[in-house]
Each structure stands twice: as structure tokens, then as C-alpha cells.
Design a protein around this motif. Sequence first.
Motif, short mmCIF file in Angstrom:
data_model
loop_
_atom_site.label_atom_id
_atom_site.label_comp_id
_atom_site.label_asym_id
_atom_site.label_seq_id
_atom_site.Cartn_x
_atom_site.Cartn_y
_atom_site.Cartn_z
N UNK A 66 -35.44 21.74 -1.52
CA UNK A 66 -36.52 21.00 -2.17
C UNK A 66 -35.97 19.78 -2.91
N UNK A 67 -34.85 19.95 -3.60
CA UNK A 67 -34.25 18.82 -4.31
C UNK A 67 -33.75 17.75 -3.34
N UNK A 123 -25.26 21.63 -12.62
CA UNK A 123 -26.55 21.20 -12.11
C UNK A 123 -26.56 19.82 -11.50
N UNK A 124 -25.48 19.05 -11.67
CA UNK A 124 -25.45 17.68 -11.18
C UNK A 124 -25.45 17.64 -9.65
N UNK A 125 -26.26 16.77 -9.08
CA UNK A 125 -26.30 16.56 -7.63
C UNK A 125 -25.89 15.12 -7.35
N UNK A 126 -24.95 14.94 -6.43
CA UNK A 126 -24.42 13.60 -6.15
C UNK A 126 -23.89 13.55 -4.73
N UNK A 150 -31.23 27.26 -23.28
CA UNK A 150 -30.00 26.57 -23.66
C UNK A 150 -29.55 25.47 -22.73
N UNK A 151 -30.29 25.25 -21.61
CA UNK A 151 -29.93 24.20 -20.66
C UNK A 151 -31.05 23.19 -20.54
N UNK A 152 -30.67 21.93 -20.37
CA UNK A 152 -31.65 20.92 -20.00
C UNK A 152 -32.07 21.15 -18.56
N UNK A 153 -33.22 20.61 -18.18
CA UNK A 153 -33.73 20.83 -16.83
C UNK A 153 -32.74 20.35 -15.77
N UNK A 154 -32.10 19.19 -16.02
CA UNK A 154 -31.17 18.65 -15.02
C UNK A 154 -29.85 19.42 -14.97
N UNK A 155 -29.64 20.34 -15.90
CA UNK A 155 -28.43 21.16 -15.89
C UNK A 155 -28.61 22.49 -15.15
N UNK A 156 -29.83 22.77 -14.75
CA UNK A 156 -30.10 24.03 -14.05
C UNK A 156 -29.75 23.89 -12.58
N UNK A 157 -28.98 24.83 -12.09
CA UNK A 157 -28.52 24.77 -10.72
C UNK A 157 -29.33 25.70 -9.82
N UNK A 158 -29.15 25.53 -8.52
CA UNK A 158 -29.85 26.36 -7.54
C UNK A 158 -28.96 27.48 -7.05
N UNK A 159 -29.51 28.68 -6.98
CA UNK A 159 -28.78 29.83 -6.44
C UNK A 159 -29.12 30.06 -4.97
N UNK A 160 -30.21 29.48 -4.50
CA UNK A 160 -30.67 29.70 -3.13
C UNK A 160 -30.80 28.36 -2.39
N UNK A 175 -23.78 19.83 -5.20
CA UNK A 175 -24.40 20.25 -6.45
C UNK A 175 -23.38 21.12 -7.19
N UNK A 176 -23.22 20.84 -8.47
CA UNK A 176 -22.31 21.64 -9.28
C UNK A 176 -23.05 22.89 -9.74
N UNK A 177 -22.55 24.04 -9.31
CA UNK A 177 -23.12 25.32 -9.72
C UNK A 177 -22.03 26.13 -10.41
N UNK A 178 -22.44 27.18 -11.08
CA UNK A 178 -21.48 28.02 -11.79
C UNK A 178 -21.32 29.33 -11.01
N UNK A 179 -20.06 29.62 -10.70
CA UNK A 179 -19.72 30.83 -9.96
C UNK A 179 -18.54 31.49 -10.67
N UNK A 180 -18.73 32.73 -11.10
CA UNK A 180 -17.69 33.43 -11.87
C UNK A 180 -17.28 32.60 -13.09
N UNK A 181 -18.29 32.01 -13.73
CA UNK A 181 -18.11 31.23 -14.96
C UNK A 181 -17.34 29.92 -14.75
N UNK A 182 -17.15 29.52 -13.50
CA UNK A 182 -16.43 28.28 -13.20
C UNK A 182 -17.32 27.33 -12.41
#
Length: 422
Positions: free
Chosen positions: A212-213, A130-133, A196-206, A155-162
Motif C-alpha cells: 500500500x505504501x 519506518x523510513x522508506x527510501x 511512543x512512535x510518530x506515524x512515519x516511524x511505524x514500520x510494516x510487518x506484512x 524500509x527500515x524495520x526492527x527485527x530482534x531489536x535491531x
Amino acid sequence: MTTTNAYVFNGKKLLSYSHFDAYRDSLVNKGIEVTSTSINDIFEEINDEFSDRKREADRLFFENVFYGQLKNIYFHKITNDLPEKSVFVENVTGIINALNRNDSIPAQHHDLFSVNGFYALDVLNIEKKGNIFLLGFDFKENNDRVELARFLIAQVVIKDDEPVYYLAALEINYLEKFYLLMFRNLLGIDAVPQSGLLEEEKWNRTMNGYITKINNLVLSPLDIIVSFQVKKDRAGMYEMCKKLDDDLLEEYRAHVTGNINSSVENSINSWFDAFFIDGEGPSDIQKESLKDKICSQVLSLYLKNNPQINLVKKARALGQVGYTTKIEFKANQAGRGATKSKSGSEPIVAEDMFHSLYIDFKGALELPKWSLAWFTDETDDYLQTTIYITKNYFKIIFLPTRHLDKEAIYRVIRYVGGFRNY
């Protein structure tokens, strides 16, 4: 290869966004004669053999990633004047502090993030979901006014558990009064867990959520003012498309019409004279419309059955930028029409359906979606794009899988922008 120091290339998450041959060639063209056979090894070689050119090599890699694969391009007109450098730097300081100088990025890297510009693509390997930098940022100035700024956002997102990077490239061209926000359509991003995730840990799929971020984190602090008029943009795209098609067919249309116009008109009059008496029947306007439709169909058959006519070569000879391959238009009286060519290698004007719809298209009001094949400097080569104008945005998608560069993107942006007249 082995290195004589502790340098480690940490940009592996960027390899899918980069292109080895293009990067190597850009270095060689600048006199950095690398011989390595992978991007990882190139950076090690530069660190060992060309350390005095490292900043330049970093910039070239930044541009390789920035322009290469991020082919979903949101094209926004802006009204901002050139900002004073001091004001711009103050705003960027806040952005860097919020995005990069925090616990998500190891403290030993914080000194890299200069407000005067930095490239950290080979340094950072961030995995916090979820981190954006910012991976990189630079700008051009003239007389203490900023003319252009570039931000490479991850943005760090999770793809295939990675953890992987979902990149966005933001180029603000203050001088030409637009900004580009560029993405790759990253498929297969994992769903965000419901708990199970903090708001800042949630990533965008679209893209929409990501945009917006970016608006909140980067564009808003820079006080970017967008100018967007959907109807004028759709009308401008209609004007551009129609001009390309009309100019391409002008010679052939004149030839066909000149040979059959009188006979078609006489035939129409005789047909309806046989059906109606005393001035009854279709109006002159209706007869003229029918005549145009017949002439258009005859033109279609003339083009299809004349092997000497090559419309692509004709378009090149006329100096056109390319040719239309698909249209979806809004016609008068709330009507709509759509047609496309069989492949990107053929103009839409070679299709029967285009000529069947031509009269409706000629009277169209708006063109909300269309596709265009752009000529390149290579013979028999083209780049296909699709342009969308919705109520919220103006978007250009480059369809080829090939790696792009700034020149290719700007050639399209500047030409299309010339028809966004407001």
C-alpha cells in the motif's frame, strides 16, 4: 584489505540479500578481475584498483540484490504506453524528493540521487525506523521514450531489536506492459509498539501494508494503470497447466486408450444390461464418463508399473518448460479438487490421485493455485514455483533458496504471461 582513501562500505544491511560468488563472477565476466573474498572487500578493491569501473560495479551489485532473493513476485499487467522521458523524469523527481531528499538521509548524500539514475547501495546506512527510501534507481530509454524502470526500495524495520532493511524491487516494463513488485518474506519482524512512535516511524510487518505504501509513494506518482481480470487469469493458468499435462501424456494415453477402449465400452454396456431392461439405466453421457475414468485409472497403473517410462526425461525431450507438481482447481458445479506429487522431482501426472481426479480436472473452469517445476539448463535441475491468483493479485513465488537472476525470473514471467490473454 586496506585502502588508500577514506572509502567505507556501508551496505552491510544488504549482505543477506546478496550473493558473493554471483557478484564476483558478474564482475569477472565484465573484465573487472577482483580477487577479494568478501563483498565488503570487493568494494574496497574496486575503489582502489578499478575506480573507473565503479559505476558498472555498482549496477551489477544493484542487480545482484534486485533479482536474487526477492522471490515473492506480484505480476501486474499494465495498459500504460511508453512515457515521454521528460514526463517520466518529472514524476521521478517528485518521488526522489519525497523519499530521499529529507532529514532521514544525511544531506551530504542528497547530490547522489540523480533523476537520471543512481546506485547508493554501498553508501547508505539508514537506521531511522519506518523510513522508506530508494537505494537505487535506473531506467532504459529509446527515442525519448522510457521502456523500463527499476526502483530498489528499502524500509527500515526492527527485527530482534535491531534496524534492518525490508527490501522491495519494483521493475516497470513499459515495453512489455507489466510491472513486477518483488519481496522476500522477511520473518521475525518485531511488533510495532502501540504508543511512543510518530506515524512515519511505524514500520510494516506484512507485505500488504508495505505494498500500500509503495502504491502511494511510487506507483501512483508514475500514473501506473493496472489491468487485472481474475477469472481470465485463472482460466489462462488452467489452459497452461492442462496443455503441459496433456502433451506429456498424449503418447501414453493414446496407447492405453487404443488398447482398451472397445473392451471397456463393451464391459460397461454388459454390466448395465444385466441391471436394467428396456433402455433404463445410465445415459450414454454417464457411461462415457465412467469409461474415461476407468481408462484414466488404467493409464495410472500403466505408468506406475512401466519402469522404462521416465516422465521428467519425456518432458525434457518434448521441449516443455517444466512439469506440474501441484494443482488446486475449481471444477464444474462449484466442485473443487486438489492433489500434488510426492516431491518436486516428480510430475503430478505420476500420482494415482491425479488420475482419479482427471475427469473433474478436464472439466475444470479455473486454476487459482498451482505449482510448477521449471527446467534449467542443468541436467536434473529445476526451479519450483507456486502461482496464486486471488481476487486482488497474480503472484508467483520461487521456492528454491538459491540466488536468482533476471534471466531465470523473466523466463517464468514471459511464459506465464503468454497465457494471460486480455
